[in-house]
Design a protein around this motif. Structure first.
Motif, mmCIF file in Angstrom:
data_model
loop_
_atom_site.group_PDB
_atom_site.id
_atom_site.type_symbol
_atom_site.label_atom_id
_atom_site.label_comp_id
_atom_site.label_asym_id
_atom_site.label_seq_id
_atom_site.Cartn_x
_atom_site.Cartn_y
_atom_site.Cartn_z
ATOM 1 N N ARG A 1 0.833 -1.206 0.000
ATOM 2 C CA ARG A 1 0.000 0.000 0.000
ATOM 3 C C ARG A 1 0.860 1.245 0.000
ATOM 4 N NH1 ARG A 1 -4.791 -0.473 4.295
ATOM 5 N NH2 ARG A 1 -5.119 1.632 3.547
ATOM 6 N N LYS A 2 1.916 1.224 0.802
ATOM 7 C CA LYS A 2 2.810 2.371 0.901
ATOM 8 C C LYS A 2 3.505 2.598 -0.449
ATOM 9 C CE LYS A 2 4.003 5.229 4.167
ATOM 10 N NZ LYS A 2 2.993 6.104 4.766
ATOM 11 N N LEU A 3 3.983 1.484 -1.039
ATOM 12 C CA LEU A 3 4.696 1.577 -2.311
ATOM 13 C C LEU A 3 3.800 2.109 -3.418
ATOM 14 C CD1 LEU A 3 6.827 -1.602 -2.909
ATOM 15 C CD2 LEU A 3 7.459 0.752 -3.394
ATOM 16 N N ALA A 4 2.609 1.505 -3.534
ATOM 17 C CA ALA A 4 1.697 1.921 -4.593
ATOM 18 C C ALA A 4 1.375 3.395 -4.429
ATOM 19 C CB ALA A 4 0.426 1.081 -4.549
ATOM 20 N N LEU B 1 12.494 -14.608 -17.150
ATOM 21 C CA LEU B 1 11.512 -13.632 -17.641
ATOM 22 C C LEU B 1 10.148 -14.305 -17.832
ATOM 23 C CD1 LEU B 1 11.613 -10.637 -18.432
ATOM 24 C CD2 LEU B 1 11.680 -11.388 -20.797
ATOM 25 N N ILE B 2 10.144 -15.482 -18.465
ATOM 26 C CA ILE B 2 8.883 -16.210 -18.654
ATOM 27 C C ILE B 2 8.267 -16.506 -17.298
ATOM 28 C CG2 ILE B 2 7.853 -18.343 -19.520
ATOM 29 C CD1 ILE B 2 10.078 -18.480 -21.572
ATOM 30 N N PHE B 3 9.113 -16.959 -16.367
ATOM 31 C CA PHE B 3 8.605 -17.273 -15.030
ATOM 32 C C PHE B 3 7.976 -16.046 -14.395
ATOM 33 C CE2 PHE B 3 9.041 -17.186 -10.473
ATOM 34 C CZ PHE B 3 8.487 -18.384 -10.100
ATOM 35 N N PHE B 4 8.668 -14.921 -14.477
ATOM 36 C CA PHE B 4 8.183 -13.725 -13.785
ATOM 37 C C PHE B 4 6.854 -13.250 -14.362
ATOM 38 C CE2 PHE B 4 7.978 -9.247 -12.730
ATOM 39 C CZ PHE B 4 8.181 -9.316 -11.369
ATOM 40 N N ILE B 5 6.754 -13.234 -15.702
ATOM 41 C CA ILE B 5 5.502 -12.782 -16.330
ATOM 42 C C ILE B 5 4.370 -13.732 -15.972
ATOM 43 C CG2 ILE B 5 4.366 -12.392 -18.531
ATOM 44 C CD1 ILE B 5 7.082 -11.536 -19.633
ATOM 45 N N ALA B 6 4.654 -15.036 -16.061
ATOM 46 C CA ALA B 6 3.611 -16.011 -15.737
ATOM 47 C C ALA B 6 3.247 -15.930 -14.259
ATOM 48 C CB ALA B 6 4.081 -17.419 -16.093
ATOM 49 N N ALA B 7 4.235 -15.585 -13.402
ATOM 50 C CA ALA B 7 3.950 -15.469 -11.970
ATOM 51 C C ALA B 7 3.027 -14.288 -11.711
ATOM 52 C CB ALA B 7 5.246 -15.319 -11.179
ATOM 53 N N LEU B 8 3.188 -13.210 -12.471
ATOM 54 C CA LEU B 8 2.266 -12.075 -12.326
ATOM 55 C C LEU B 8 0.843 -12.533 -12.601
ATOM 56 C CD1 LEU B 8 4.067 -9.114 -14.099
ATOM 57 C CD2 LEU B 8 3.672 -9.395 -11.680
ATOM 58 N N ARG C 1 -2.125 -10.599 -10.542
ATOM 59 C CA ARG C 1 -1.701 -9.219 -10.357
ATOM 60 C C ARG C 1 -1.806 -8.446 -11.655
ATOM 61 N NH1 ARG C 1 1.540 -6.948 -6.717
ATOM 62 N NH2 ARG C 1 1.332 -7.898 -4.703
ATOM 63 N N ALA C 2 -1.956 -7.125 -11.540
ATOM 64 C CA ALA C 2 -1.944 -6.288 -12.730
ATOM 65 C C ALA C 2 -0.621 -6.514 -13.449
ATOM 66 C CB ALA C 2 -2.089 -4.826 -12.330
ATOM 67 N N PRO C 3 -0.549 -6.510 -14.782
ATOM 68 C CA PRO C 3 -1.648 -6.226 -15.713
ATOM 69 C C PRO C 3 -2.545 -7.425 -15.998
ATOM 70 C CG PRO C 3 0.379 -6.586 -16.909
ATOM 71 C CD PRO C 3 0.721 -6.717 -15.470
ATOM 72 N N PHE C 4 -2.489 -8.459 -15.188
ATOM 73 C CA PHE C 4 -3.295 -9.651 -15.453
ATOM 74 C C PHE C 4 -4.433 -9.794 -14.434
ATOM 75 C CE2 PHE C 4 1.035 -10.702 -16.883
ATOM 76 C CZ PHE C 4 0.776 -10.936 -18.214
ATOM 77 N N ASP C 5 -4.936 -8.679 -13.896
ATOM 78 C CA ASP C 5 -5.948 -8.814 -12.851
ATOM 79 C C ASP C 5 -7.361 -8.714 -13.413
ATOM 80 O OD1 ASP C 5 -5.654 -6.217 -13.506
ATOM 81 O OD2 ASP C 5 -5.940 -5.434 -11.491
ATOM 82 N N ILE D 1 9.172 -5.548 -7.323
ATOM 83 C CA ILE D 1 8.974 -5.394 -8.766
ATOM 84 C C ILE D 1 7.530 -5.712 -9.133
ATOM 85 C CG2 ILE D 1 9.766 -6.103 -11.051
ATOM 86 C CD1 ILE D 1 12.446 -6.765 -9.812
ATOM 87 N N GLN D 2 6.960 -6.746 -8.496
ATOM 88 C CA GLN D 2 5.556 -7.076 -8.756
ATOM 89 C C GLN D 2 4.655 -5.898 -8.410
ATOM 90 O OE1 GLN D 2 4.663 -10.566 -6.488
ATOM 91 N NE2 GLN D 2 5.295 -11.942 -8.109
ATOM 92 N N ALA D 3 4.905 -5.294 -7.244
ATOM 93 C CA ALA D 3 4.066 -4.166 -6.815
ATOM 94 C C ALA D 3 4.250 -2.975 -7.747
ATOM 95 C CB ALA D 3 4.426 -3.776 -5.386
ATOM 96 N N TRP D 4 5.476 -2.799 -8.192
ATOM 97 C CA TRP D 4 5.804 -1.706 -9.105
ATOM 98 C C TRP D 4 5.019 -1.865 -10.408
ATOM 99 C CZ3 TRP D 4 11.540 -0.956 -11.044
ATOM 100 C CH2 TRP D 4 11.652 0.287 -11.683
ATOM 101 N N VAL D 5 5.055 -3.086 -10.955
ATOM 102 C CA VAL D 5 4.315 -3.367 -12.180
ATOM 103 C C VAL D 5 2.824 -3.119 -11.961
ATOM 104 C CG1 VAL D 5 3.622 -5.215 -13.755
ATOM 105 C CG2 VAL D 5 5.995 -5.019 -13.063
ATOM 106 N N ARG D 6 2.334 -3.561 -10.790
ATOM 107 C CA ARG D 6 0.907 -3.428 -10.504
ATOM 108 C C ARG D 6 0.498 -1.962 -10.460
ATOM 109 N NH1 ARG D 6 -2.407 -4.502 -5.085
ATOM 110 N NH2 ARG D 6 -4.375 -5.162 -6.002
#
Lengths: 118, 164, 399
Positions: free
Chosen positions: C57-60, C221-228, C233-237, C310-315
């Motif tokens: 929450r703080k980061l976003a 990279l594939i792992f990270f995108i698929a993990a999102l 998580r956004a952009p896959f929410d 990084i996940q929160a940043w992307v979100r």
């Protein structure tokens, strides 16, 4: 081997009971004043029309089918990956043949536009 | 001793879930009972120290097949959400068929020698399975691949919505 | 003071010696060990969830030029405590036509799933709930329980939005599970083990050069995108998609049952970050970890928080994809890429190259596959935009 699963079993029991403990504590603390309007289904303030359990599109089923095929493929590939250091070149070729055959299926689905979400 | 007790509990659980699957009035509940039954079988595999088979049971049956069944239920409008009776005129024949199948399987299993010895499961059992797939069992392995390919092609041919 | 004594495993040894000293039977001792270990994991997970929610929450807020929680306690640190108390005392509304048993079971299964995943996360060398031989497959199996929870919640709420959300999430979770697991398969191929601790062990080497992220960046990279996508998580929410289906499968949930879904969401993100850190970033590996084993915990937590950041940043940054874009990206880009990478890595490993050369060869291969994919995607996109089609519907290149 089973001694590893002791902790997993204990965790499974605790993790299944614990959420209900949380809900139980909330049940003791929270107010309980239900009324028919409050308990109706929330669809943006509009009364719900018709049956909820509508018919879904075949698209979902198709993607689930493609998923099943690849899921089974991956199940086969994991033990092979663990044993990979013991395999010779011919056996690696068998593995690649296995993967290529399935990649073929993906290619077919692509060509037939089955991967298009309509 | 504890292992036997756990086995009994899980066997009763699995059977109960299976019974729920065939007697439930709601078809979605039937599917969920089926998931429970799959999970019970997976735990029994783990108790038999067959961790790979157990995990495959969860991934393929709960993760993939059960979801497929639920999607199939949602596709067929006429049955969703209706609480029809699971008993129709043929239930007696179905029960007879099931009983016969059970008897045949029980007879078969009582005759097969599974070669149960007190040997512990080898530490690298999974690697042995993997190596076995590309040496001794390479033909079934490749045939499985072709089977999966045929299943995929067939599914696309049947399930694809027609483009006008 | 002998620094090698700073090893968390010694606490376990001391605990067991104490129990044995009290004259307990070995069976009872292992039972106590299991229960204590499971409770420790549970308490850790709950504390972590509170911390993660505050961090996110703080980061976003900071990323979007807001302040975020800042009223309750210093820097809003106690905000989550207040939120938990609030959720506990909120009225729990169950829709009249809901399918009650399934409805109540779904949030419990969501929590069950993340808690179970905790069992195979190695926090330091040997500090792991259960180092099972099937580590990676165990995680995959646990993931399928999560999909079932979403499906049950969506179906039992008797709400059309919830139903659509539930089905969308399952379609998404299923599709992205394939590239996710294919990407995890490649380090398993290199390491020759599926045990999570074994995978971290295999990435030793001089100052982090043995991490698989250096030799297998495309797999990471594939792992990270698929993990999102797996972490919803956004952009896959899309399953939330407030503007289309209000909140997705958990729309009818309130009070503590909603809190469980919320907790499962954040812990799931962390678990995926932890798996990524273990498989690709060396887990507890780091400088001087052989001399001072306890350092491993710090390295591991730092790496997981980096990935979580990084996940929160992307979100906080990216807009949401459409469902057709999401599905074609998975099946037309990520899956073929992962299949190709698997074959290429398998062949390279069998060439029998000496260790440093093999690493460089793997790196080169990864980069070639990544660049080729990028080139193909951008070409396909240009063509589809030029032809007036919807953006991003890559066609198969003519053979």
């Amino acid at each position: 081997m089973l001694e590893h699963y002791g902790l997993i079993g204990a965790l499974a029991l605790i993790a299944l009971i614990f959420p209900f403990v949380g809900v139980g504590v909330a049940w003791l603390l929270r107010p309980k004043r239900p009324d028919p309007i409050k308990n109706s289904v929330y669809e943006c303030g509009v009364e719900t029309i018709g049956d909820t359990w509508v018919q879904f599109r075949a698209q979902y089923y198709l993607f689930a089918l493609i998923f099943v095929v690849f899921d089974v493929e991956i199940m086969f590939l994991f033990p092979i990956a663990v044993a990979f250091q013991r395999l010779d070149m011919m056996q690696v070729f068998y593995v690649i043949l296995f993967v290529v055959l399935l990649a073929d299926g993906l290619l077919y689905a692509w060509r037939k536009k089955a991967l298009e979400w309509q | 001793m504890a292992q036997q007790a756990l086995f009994l509990i899980m066997a009763v659980f699995t059977l109960g879930m299976a019974l729920g699957t065939v007697t439930s009035r709601n078809i979605f509940h039937s599917a969920l009972f089926l998931v429970g039954s799959f999970a019970g079988v997976a735990v029994i595999y783990f108790l038999l120290e067959a961790e790979f088979v157990g995990v495959a049971q969860i991934i393929i049956y709960i993760g993939a097949i059960a979801t497929l069944i639920i999607f199939a239920i949602m596709l067929s409008r006429s049955v969703t959400g209706q609480n029809g009776s699971p008993m129709n005129r043929q239930w007696a024949f179905a029960a007879l068929g099931a009983a016969l199948l059970f008897a045949a399987l029980a007879w078969l299993f009582s005759r097969v020698d599974f070669g149960s010895t007190a040997q512990p499961v080898p530490e690298d059992a999974i690697a042995l399975i993997g190596a076995g797939l590309v040496t001794e069992y390479v033909i079934p392995f490749e045939v499985a691949s072709i089977l999966l390919l045929v299943a995929l092609v067939g599914a696309i041919l049947i399930a694809r919505e027609r483009h006008s | 003071m002998d620094l090698s004594q700073l090893d968390l495993r010694l606490i376990g040894v001391w605990f067991n010696n104490m129990l044995a000293g009290a004259g307990l039977a070995p069976g009872i001792i292992s039972l106590i060990n299991w229960v204590v270990g499971a409770l420790l994991l549970l308490i850790f997970a709950l504390t972590l969830a509170i911390a993660l929610i505050w961090i996110e929450r703080k980061l976003a807020a900071r990323l979007q030029d807001r302040l975020g929680p800042n009223r309750v306690g210093p820097y809003g640190l106690l905000q989550m405590v207040a939120d938990v108390l609030k959720l506990l005392t909120k009225e729990d509304i169950t829709p009249l036509e809901a399918d009650r048993v399934t409805y109540n079971l779904a949030p419990a299964l969501a929590v069950f799933q993340v808690m179970m995943a905790m069992a195979v996360i190695p926090f330091a060398n040997g500090v792991i709930g259960a180092d099972v031989n099937i580590g990676v497959l165990y995680l995959m199996a646990i993931g399928s329980v999560g999909a079932m929870a979403a499906l049950m919640a969506g179906w039992s709420s008797n709400n059309k939005y919830a139903l659509v959300g539930g089905f969308r999430v399952v379609a998404q979770l299923l599709s992205y599970e394939i590239p996710l697991v294919m990407a995890m398969l490649i380090p398993v191929l290199v390491a020759g083990t599926m045990r999570m601790n074994g995978l971290a062990e295999a990435q030793g080497g001089w100052f982090g050069l043995g991490w698989y992220v250096w030799t297998l960046p495309t797999a990471f990279l594939i792992f990270f995108i698929a993990a999102l996508a797996e972490g919803e998580r956004a952009p896959f929410d899309l399953l939330e998609a407030e503007s289309e289906i209000v909140a997705g499968f958990n729309i009818e949930y309130s009070g503590m049952k909603f809190a469980w879904f919320y907790l499962a969401f954040f812990l799931n993100s962390w678990v995926l970050a932890a798996v990524g850190a273990t498989i690709f970033l060396g887990g507890w590996q780091g400088p001087f970890v052989a001399q001072i084993p306890a350092l491993g915990v710090i390295y591991f937590i730092a790496k997981t928080l980096l990935l979580f950041f990084i996940q929160a940043w992307v979100r906080a940054t990216f807009p949401r994809l459409r469902i057709d874009q999401m599905m074609s990206f998975c099946w037309k880009v990520l899956v073929p890429m992962a299949l190709l990478l698997f074959i290429a890595v398998a062949v390279t490993l069998k060439l029998g190259l000496p260790q440093p050369v093999q690493g460089v060869a793997l790196l080169g291969l990864n980069l070639v596959i990544l660049l080729a994919t990028l080139a193909l995607v951008s070409r396909a996109q240009k063509r589809s935009v030029g032809a007036g089609k919807r953006a991003f519907a890559p066609e198969l290149p003519r053979l």
